[in-house]
Design a protein around this motif. Sequence first.
Motif, PDB file in Angstrom:
ATOM      1  N   ASP A 174      20.550  -2.027 -19.649  1.00 57.74           N
ATOM      2  CA  ASP A 174      19.715  -3.139 -20.097  1.00 57.74           C
ATOM      3  C   ASP A 174      18.748  -3.613 -19.028  1.00 57.74           C
ATOM      4  O   ASP A 174      18.163  -4.688 -19.151  1.00 57.74           O
ATOM      5  CB  ASP A 174      20.543  -4.311 -20.639  1.00 57.74           C
ATOM      6  N   ASP A 228      17.964   1.056 -22.343  1.00 59.16           N
ATOM      7  CA  ASP A 228      18.229   0.075 -23.401  1.00 59.16           C
ATOM      8  C   ASP A 228      19.697   0.142 -23.814  1.00 59.16           C
ATOM      9  O   ASP A 228      20.129   1.103 -24.447  1.00 59.16           O
ATOM     10  CB  ASP A 228      17.314   0.376 -24.599  1.00 59.16           C
ATOM     11  N   LEU A 288      13.777   1.257 -21.502  1.00 64.00           N
ATOM     12  CA  LEU A 288      13.119   0.041 -21.945  1.00 64.00           C
ATOM     13  C   LEU A 288      11.612   0.163 -21.702  1.00 64.00           C
ATOM     14  O   LEU A 288      11.179   0.914 -20.817  1.00 64.00           O
ATOM     15  CB  LEU A 288      13.697  -1.163 -21.199  1.00 64.00           C
ATOM     16  N   ARG A 296      16.131 -10.541 -22.621  1.00 59.14           N
ATOM     17  CA  ARG A 296      16.918 -11.014 -23.769  1.00 59.14           C
ATOM     18  C   ARG A 296      16.816 -12.526 -23.927  1.00 59.14           C
ATOM     19  O   ARG A 296      17.449 -13.104 -24.798  1.00 59.14           O
ATOM     20  CB  ARG A 296      18.386 -10.607 -23.603  1.00 59.14           C
TER      21      ARG A 296
END
Length: 234
Positions: free
Chosen positions: A12, A16, A102, A203
């Motif tokens: 993350d 991802d 990502l 996030r």
Amino acid sequence: MKYQQIIFDVDDTLIDSAATENFALHHLFAAHHWQLTSKLQQAYHKYNQGLWRQLELGEITYEELSKITFSYFLKANLGLKVDGLKIMDEYRSYFGEAHQLLPGVEHTLKLAHKLGYQLTVLSNGERLMQNHRLELAGIKDYFDLIVTSQESKISKPDKRIFDYFFARTKIAPSKTVFFGDGLQSDILGAEKYGFASIWYNHRHRENTLNLHPIFEVDTYQDFDTLLQNNLIHF
């Protein structure tokens, strides 16, 4: 230049984790002909995140996490009695093949490398798996050092994993900045050890621990701007 080294987290931050978890869980359930509903998948995510928080707090070990994750979850939700370690090994075999980056990761790594930073990795994960995933994603060669909790036998934010890391790099903590998404693991770990961090908060979580990263960004484009404008070194 103050900072010479950037440490990256993996899950993350570079890869991802939502896509990885989705890939691994669907393949695991399909292989056993278990029905995976969206509700069950959400329950797994919440349960798994809770276990990783316990690991980061030192309440359980990585080995304990490996044993209990699926033995408890499958029994509680599907009434299945399974060999937890065997199922976890299978899950991780799927997890290790997922490597969706990502947005913006590779561009930033190229930019940081061009600007002369040494790029390294410190991950709460398995050595072979993380190396494999970074290689599949095409970014492993950007990193001069890759350290995982499995090889060090300690997890972030424990001070000892940073001792282990800095014993293997020639660049001091004072010339290092940590870039990661994990408030509890990455940012707290760096702050407790006494060096700088940048919180990749894509996030959009709340800073519930009242930590003090030098910057907070929610996209790699924002990180690029910091690099291009010399805002993380002076």
